[in-house]
Structures are given as structure tokens and as C-alpha cells.
Design a protein around this motif. Structure first.
Motif, PDB file in Angstrom:
ATOM      1  N   MET A  68      18.784  10.377 -38.135  1.00  0.00           N
ATOM      2  CA  MET A  68      17.426  10.434 -38.668  1.00  0.00           C
ATOM      3  C   MET A  68      16.412  10.660 -37.554  1.00  0.00           C
ATOM      4  SD  MET A  68      15.430   7.823 -41.227  1.00  0.00           S
ATOM      5  CE  MET A  68      15.275   6.442 -40.103  1.00  0.00           C
ATOM      6  N   MET A  69      16.593   9.978 -36.431  1.00  0.00           N
ATOM      7  CA  MET A  69      15.669  10.149 -35.316  1.00  0.00           C
ATOM      8  C   MET A  69      15.795  11.552 -34.704  1.00  0.00           C
ATOM      9  SD  MET A  69      13.823   7.472 -35.070  1.00  0.00           S
ATOM     10  CE  MET A  69      13.926   7.261 -36.854  1.00  0.00           C
ATOM     11  N   LYS A  70      17.014  12.074 -34.646  1.00  0.00           N
ATOM     12  CA  LYS A  70      17.204  13.417 -34.096  1.00  0.00           C
ATOM     13  C   LYS A  70      16.593  14.479 -35.005  1.00  0.00           C
ATOM     14  CE  LYS A  70      21.279  12.359 -31.303  1.00  0.00           C
ATOM     15  NZ  LYS A  70      22.737  12.499 -31.136  1.00  0.00           N
ATOM     16  N   CYS A  71      16.621  14.243 -36.317  1.00  0.00           N
ATOM     17  CA  CYS A  71      15.942  15.154 -37.247  1.00  0.00           C
ATOM     18  C   CYS A  71      14.431  15.044 -37.097  1.00  0.00           C
ATOM     19  CB  CYS A  71      16.349  14.848 -38.687  1.00  0.00           C
ATOM     20  SG  CYS A  71      18.028  15.329 -39.106  1.00  0.00           S
ATOM     21  N   LEU A  72      13.939  13.835 -36.879  1.00  0.00           N
ATOM     22  CA  LEU A  72      12.506  13.630 -36.670  1.00  0.00           C
ATOM     23  C   LEU A  72      12.026  14.374 -35.428  1.00  0.00           C
ATOM     24  CD1 LEU A  72       9.750  12.190 -37.115  1.00  0.00           C
ATOM     25  CD2 LEU A  72      10.708  10.215 -35.886  1.00  0.00           C
ATOM     26  N   PHE A  73      12.818  14.307 -34.348  1.00  0.00           N
ATOM     27  CA  PHE A  73      12.407  14.878 -33.066  1.00  0.00           C
ATOM     28  C   PHE A  73      12.812  16.342 -32.899  1.00  0.00           C
ATOM     29  CE2 PHE A  73      11.800  10.466 -32.185  1.00  0.00           C
ATOM     30  CZ  PHE A  73      10.787  10.419 -31.244  1.00  0.00           C
ATOM     31  N   GLY A  74      13.454  16.919 -33.906  1.00  0.00           N
ATOM     32  CA  GLY A  74      13.790  18.336 -33.831  1.00  0.00           C
ATOM     33  C   GLY A  74      15.072  18.654 -33.100  1.00  0.00           C
ATOM     34  N   THR A  75      15.802  17.627 -32.660  1.00  0.00           N
ATOM     35  CA  THR A  75      17.098  17.866 -32.021  1.00  0.00           C
ATOM     36  C   THR A  75      18.074  18.452 -33.038  1.00  0.00           C
ATOM     37  OG1 THR A  75      16.691  15.974 -30.561  1.00  0.00           O
ATOM     38  CG2 THR A  75      18.944  16.806 -30.663  1.00  0.00           C
TER      39      THR A  75
END
Length: 519
Positions: A68-75
Motif C-alpha cells: 500500500m505504501m509503495k502504491c502511495l509513493f509510486g514505486t
């Protein structure tokens, strides 16, 4: 008709955050989903973060927190859903884009240029230049000094990051996030390597940021900390957001049940092993190079779980590394079953039945470009030979066996180790050593970054190994853990052993006093 104070819902589930709602929510995730092949790791997640609050984010390893955090940050690119920052839809192209737009993340596994100093790491990618176009080192030093002064941190700005402890590097990374004037800061297991005193300082910093209107997303498996610092708590399980509550309206049992889908009556299993005779004896051990260990002596019994506690930098890791042959001894001897074991290398230690889980798994515990088979079997290749060649079937069976024993969440043995969550990577490391059936198992922060359900399984495994006669030495910075799973505890203070106590006869206050004895 759509009222200004409400959220307007249009066809196909489109959501527009209106003016008044901006004041209530600074970051909003709506309907976020993500799949890897057939594996759906996020399923229509809805999450809101309010200004000037701390949102706790919990879940088992593999629940979807990191994704979820990687999707938030565009990773990662999300499959569906929308992200709103202060009411405006955003889609970041990568972490740098997110950082420059006011969202920062401090990762559990720190990504820093270890050969460069603190100032360089702070300004990496955004060096200020003077009118001549030359990097303005004076301005960098002034701004860095002022930043750390405001945060109440004392740091040698010119020393290379490699010379700093994990906790010091972590605090520097938090300072870097703050230097970007971030409106939302995500902290991923920020206290995993911090002492009690350093955690208190971090929480002071977080409360200061809250007063400035900065929002924080606090990812942690440590429930005591979650209840102490968080205003709201959200729980992910199997890619679904199963609970969001005010921290005052829930308790530890409800959180555990939400995370693992079942209740755990106790945080720690019963420590019912029975230690036998002394088998490991460390006598007057000192190291040749800094950080120095000075005249350390202790005995560990067969089937005993011996804990090592102390402040970060006290020498616990260095003690294990010296026993394991990684650090150079200046004096002293190590005996195992009355045989001299002054190892000169890690291979020497392994050949004599010793195993060691290191603190930083990515730096020196894993081959990140390898799969689970490679990482599980690499320390025991002789056992998987078929004639002169390695047997793929034997290696596959060994890996599948450890996946089953450790309950590792993965698609199969051929998964890349880098695709697993941190906690599941740690399980692979433990499985690697279990394949060698060690006599002495030394573990440096074995449950760091692991969820409560997996921790319990690892505690059960440690106790089971002790009952089978294995000698266990466990380093932990978590006070409840060191008191919950050991028979005795040795306390380190500034490179010395300040005392040894029976676990069932001591308390947190005594351990803290001993840890400060030689400061």
C-alpha cells in the motif's frame, strides 16, 4: 445535487473531496487495489489520515502494508483506486516525486550512502548552489546544524554514516524527511533498533510534529507503542482493511484478533525448558578494534535461552560477532563442551555447530537477487549433493520444508526473496540455519519487524529448540520480549557485562539500571 460539506459520489464510484472535507482529511486513499499475477495483495482499500494526527497501521507480515505504501509513493502502480492529498487527486511517479510534494517515508531497511557523511545524505539530490554555481557547503552545514538543534539531536555532521549505529542512522533519516517540510511522514518500524530512551526521544519529536500540523502514519508491530503514540489505528489482513478505530476505543486483544483472525491469550508462550549443565563458557573476552569489548565472562547451559540486553551501542552485537569469529579477539577464550572454540571465521564457527542470525538482514543476511531456494540452502550446500552436483529436487524439498515449518507467506520456493515482506524474509533466514541443525544458535534481534502472530511462532520455535537441548543466545531491544522468553539475562553496558540476572527474579527497572552502569 451535491452539498459542499459532503463527498460527492459520481458514476463508477468516482469520489471528489470537497472544500470543507480538506480541513478534516489531509491524505485519502480510495478503492486502492493491487495484484501480482493471481495474487491480490490489496483489495479496495479506503484509508483517511487527518491533519496533525498519528495513524497507526498494523497487520501481519504479508498483509499488504508495504504494498500500500509503495502504491502511495509510486514505486508500484496501483491497479485501481485514487489518492487525494489535501483534496487534490495525486499520482506520484516515484518516491522523489512524493517527497517533493510533501509526503515522505522513513523505511525500516535504511537506504543511505554509507560512505558519505550526514550532511551529504541529508542533501542528496538537492545540493544548494551559490551564485557561482558551486555547491554551497557552508549553507548545507548551517541548515543541517539548525535542523538537528530544533530536533534536540546531537550528531557529528561530518562522520560517515557507516560509523553510526542503526538507531543514529534512523534518526538522521527522520530528520531528512522533516527537512523537506513534509505534510505527511510515513514511519515504517522506526523503533525496531532503538532503545527505550531513544524511543522516548522519537515520540517527543512526533508530538512536536503533530503540534505543527504534520500527519504521521506509524507502521509498527509493537502494540505498547501503538497505544502510546497513535490517535487512530487501522488494521490490514490479507489485503483488506478490516478495522479502523480511535486508539482509546480498542484494546490489545481486539487488535490481535483483527490482525491474525484469532485471539492470542498470551503474548508469550510458556517458557518450560529445563536448562542442563554448562556447555558454553566465555572467559575474559576482549576485542582488538573499536567498538571495544572489555573482559567479558559468562556461561550458558545446555537447553538454556540466555538473553542479552543493553542500550544500542552497548556491545551486544559485537559480542555475538566475536564469539562467531567475525571480529578479532584481543584476549579471552570461548569453550564449548570443554573444547576451545576461538573461531577465526564464520565458516569455522558454522563447522563446529554454531549459527547466527544478524541484525541487519538485507546487509548481511540475505542474497537479495536470489530466490527462496538459494537463500534457504546456501549455508548447507553439502547436504544437497547428488554425486558431484547439487540436487535441485533436494534443495526444493528443503526449501518447501522450511516454508511449511516457518509458515512463510509466499507463492512457492522459486519466489524471489526481494518480493517477500521483511518478516517473511526473516523466517527464510531462520529456516536457512535450521537446515544445519546448530548446537548453539545466536540470534541478534530475531523478531525485528515481525508481526505479533509470527513473533509468537518464533518464540515457540526458540523454546522448542531449547527443549531439544540447543543452546540459545538472544539479543533483543524489546524489554517485554527479553523478559518473556528467556531463562537468564546478561546486561551489557558500554562494552562490559554489567550483570547477569534470573529472568523470573528481575524487572525492567533493574535491567535499565544495569544497562547504565558503565556509562
Amino acid at each position: 445535487m451535491c452539498l459542499r460539506s459532503n463527498v460527492c459520489r459520481l458514476r463508477k464510484g468516482t469520489v471528489i473531496i470537497m472544500a470543507d472535507e480538506k480541513n478534516d482529511i489531509i491524505l485519502s486513499i480510495r478503492g486502492m487495489s493491487k495484484s501480482f499475477g493471481r495474487n491480490r495483495v490489496l483489495d479496495r482499500i479506503n484509508l483517511d489520515v487527518k491533519p496533525g494526527t498519528v495513524m497507526g497501521l498494523m497487520g501481519e507480515n504479508g498483509a499488504g502494508k508495504s504494498t500500500m505504501m509503495k502504491c502511495l509513493f509510486g514505486t508500484y502502480q496501483k491497479d485501481e483506486g485514487k489518492i487525494f492529498l489535501e483534496g487534490k487527486e495525486v499520482n506520484f511517479s516515484g518516491p522523489k516525486d512524493a517527497l517533493e510534494n510533501g509526503i515522505a517515508m522513513v523505511h525500516q531497511e535504511l537506504n543511505q550512502c554509507l560512505e558519505r557523511n550526514v550532511i551529504d545524505n541529508l542533501f542528496l539530490g538537492r545540493y544548494p548552489r551559490n551564485s557561482m554555481g558551486v555547491v554551497d557547503e557552508g549553507k548545507m552545514k548551517r541548515e543541517a546544524s539548525e535542523l538537528f538543534r530544533k530536533l534536540g539531536m546531537t550528531v557529528d555532521l561530518t562522520q560517515p554514516m557507516r560509523n553510526m549505529s542503526v538507531s543514529q542512522r534512523q534518526m538522521c533519516e527522520i530528520a531528512k524527511a522533516i527537512s523537506y517540510h513534509s505534510r505527511v511522514i510515513v514511519l515504517d518500524e522506526p523503533t525496531s533498533s532503538l532503545t527505550v530512551q531513544e524511543v522516548d526521544k522519537l515520540f517527543e519529536m512526533m508530538r512536536m510534529l503533530k503540534k505543527q500540523g504534520i500527519s504521521l502514519v506509524y507502521i509498527s508491530h509493537k502494540m505498547d507503542e501503538i497505544f502510546e503514540i497513535c490517535d487512530e489505528i487501522s488494521v490490514l489482513r490479507d489485503g483488506n482493511l478490516v478495522m479502523t478505530k480511535n486508539s482509546k476505543d480498542t484494546d490489545m486483544n481486539e487488535l490481535i484478533a483483527a490482525m491474525v483472525g484469532r485471539s492470542l491469550e498470551n503474548r508469550f508462550p510458556q517458557v518450560d525448558n529445563t536448562p542442563g549443565d554448562v556447555v558454553l563458557s566465555v572467559q575474559h573476552l576482549s576485542t582488538k578494534f573499536e567498538p571495544n569489548l572489555q573482559d567479558i565472562s559468562f556461561d550458558v547451559r545446555e537447553g538454556e535461552i540466555f538473553g542479552l540486553y543493553g542500550l544500542v551501542g552497548a556491545g551486544r552485537t559485537e559480542l555475538l560477532e566475536t564469539i562467531f569469529g567475525v571480529r578479532t579477539r584481543a584476549a579471552g577464550r570461548v569453550y564449548f563442551k570443554d573444547r576451545l572454540m576461538n573461531f577465526s571465521s564464520a565458516k569455522d564457527a558454522m563447522d563446529h555447530g554454531f549459527a547466527m542470525i544478524t541484525e541487519e538482514r538485507k546487509a548481511n543476511g540475505l542474497f537479495l537477487k536470489g530466490d527462496l531456494i538459494f537463500n534457504t540452502t546456501i549455508a548447507n550446500l553439502k547436504q544437497y549433493r547428488s554425486g558431484v552436483a547439487l540436487s535441485n529436487s533436494k534443495m526444493n524439498r528443503a526449501t518447501a520444508r522450511q516454508i511449511d515449518i516457518m509458515h512463510t507467506k509466499c507463492m512457492g520456493p522459486e519466489d524471489m526473496i526481494s518480493s517477500l515482506s521483511g518478516g517473511n524474509q526473516q523466517k527464510v533466514i531462520m529456516g536457512k540455519w535450521l537446515e544445519r541443525s546448530p548446537e548453539v544458535f545466536m540470534m541478534d534481534e530475531p523478531t525485528r519487524g515481525i508481526d505479533v502472530g509470527a513473533k509468537y511462532e518464533i518464540y515457540e520455535l526458540i523454546i522448542k529448540m531449547a527443549k531439544l537441548g540447543k543452546t540459545i543466545i538472544v539479543v533483543s531491544s524489546e524489554m517485554p520480549e527479553i523478559l518473556g522468553i528467556t531463562n537468564r539475562i546478561g546486561v551489557m553496558s558500554n562494552g562490559r557485562l554489567s550483570g547477569i540476572v534470573n529472568t523470573n527474579e528481575t524487572d525492567q527497572e533493574e535491567l535499565l539500571k544495569l544497562s547504565a552502569k558503565y556509562l
